[in-house]
Design an enzyme around this catalytic site. Structure first.
Site, PDB file in Angstrom:
ATOM      1  N   ASP A  27       7.693  -0.900   2.277  1.00  0.00           N
ATOM      2  CA  ASP A  27       6.264  -1.163   2.019  1.00  0.00           C
ATOM      3  C   ASP A  27       5.471  -0.920   3.302  1.00  0.00           C
ATOM      4  OD1 ASP A  27       3.754  -2.297   1.524  1.00  0.00           O
ATOM      5  OD2 ASP A  27       4.590  -3.817   0.186  1.00  0.00           O
ATOM      6  N   SER A  74      -0.019  -7.473  -4.981  1.00  0.00           N
ATOM      7  CA  SER A  74      -0.717  -7.095  -3.761  1.00  0.00           C
ATOM      8  C   SER A  74      -1.846  -8.095  -3.456  1.00  0.00           C
ATOM      9  CB  SER A  74      -1.215  -5.650  -3.919  1.00  0.00           C
ATOM     10  OG  SER A  74      -1.714  -5.163  -2.713  1.00  0.00           O
ATOM     11  N   HIS A 123       5.010  -0.028  -1.662  1.00  0.00           N
ATOM     12  CA  HIS A 123       4.071  -1.057  -2.094  1.00  0.00           C
ATOM     13  C   HIS A 123       3.903  -1.032  -3.614  1.00  0.00           C
ATOM     14  CE1 HIS A 123       1.155  -4.100  -1.029  1.00  0.00           C
ATOM     15  NE2 HIS A 123       0.249  -3.529  -1.818  1.00  0.00           N
TER      16      HIS A 123
END
Ligand code: MLT
Length: 208
Positions: free
Chosen positions: A155, A105, A186
């Site tokens: 996501d 991320s 995610h």
């Protein structure tokens, strides 16, 4: 700036032939978060794991953002440069080869920025749920560096078009890109771990 400017953990290699990993956590994580992942995907690797120096409501990150998915790009550039310096100094201190970044991320986004701005800092990267970090990236030469990009089909933070654009950008810069879109959101899944582990083994085998 010295390498101590980043709070970090370092775990020495168990197997000198395994590539060192630079572990880069997501928003709100810290230097401990990805040690377990690093051990799972490459058990013999040295692990270098810094904590992001930007705080967003007390949550560590690697660069500032203006909103979710909207980055302060001057800060992205500055922080990528700082991270590059940290890597150089930590390599000297711990006697490491150029590491493979494993970023999740926000950590994947700074790794992508570092690849584009200072390609020599990294030997390759596993980018987990990454986005395009710069709207006007420099013409980087990634000279065949291996990069695995793992995206989540569902996501809510990274649109499919964005991760596809990142894959194209890295490919155009000369990287050897493997991009897989997983049936995931995610968050990471077991499939991410298995794919990352197999990919690292194949990179190690090629380097041997
Ligand atoms: C970012 O800010 O880097 C991305 O939005 C991912 C995140 O940290 O949520």
């Amino acid at each position: 700036m010295t390498e101590t400017a980043f709070i970090h953990r370092f775990e020495p290699a168990g197997d000198a032939g395994s590539p060192p990993l630079l572990l880069l956590h997501g928003t709100g994580g810290d230097e401990n978060d990805l040690l377990g992942l690093g051990q799972m995907i490459s058990p013999g690797s040295a692990l270098l794991s810094p904590r992001g120096r930007v705080l967003e409501h007390g949550m560590p990150r690697f660069f500032r953002r203006l909103a979710e998915g909207v980055f302060d790009e001057d800060d992205v550039r500055r922080r990528a440069h700082e991270l590059g310096e940290f890597v150089t100094e930590a390599r000297q201190r711990y006697g490491l080869a150029a590491p493979i970044a494993v970023g999740f991320s926000n950590g994947a986004n700074i790794a992508a920025a570092l690849l584009l701005l200072q390609p020599e800092a990294l030997a390759g990267a596993i980018l987990l749920r990454a986005m395009v970090p710069l709207s006007d990236p420099p013409n980087a030469d990634l000279g065949g560096k291996p990069i695995m990009l793992l995206s989540g089909q569902a996501d809510p933070i990274v649109p499919a078009s964005n991760s596809a654009r990142l894959a194209a950008l890295l490919l155009q810069a000369g990287a050897s890109v493997t991009h897989k879109v997983l049936p995931a959101g995610h968050q990471l899944s077991q499939a991410d771990v298995a794919l990352a582990r197999d990919w690292i083994s194949s990179v190690e085998a090629k380097a041997a």
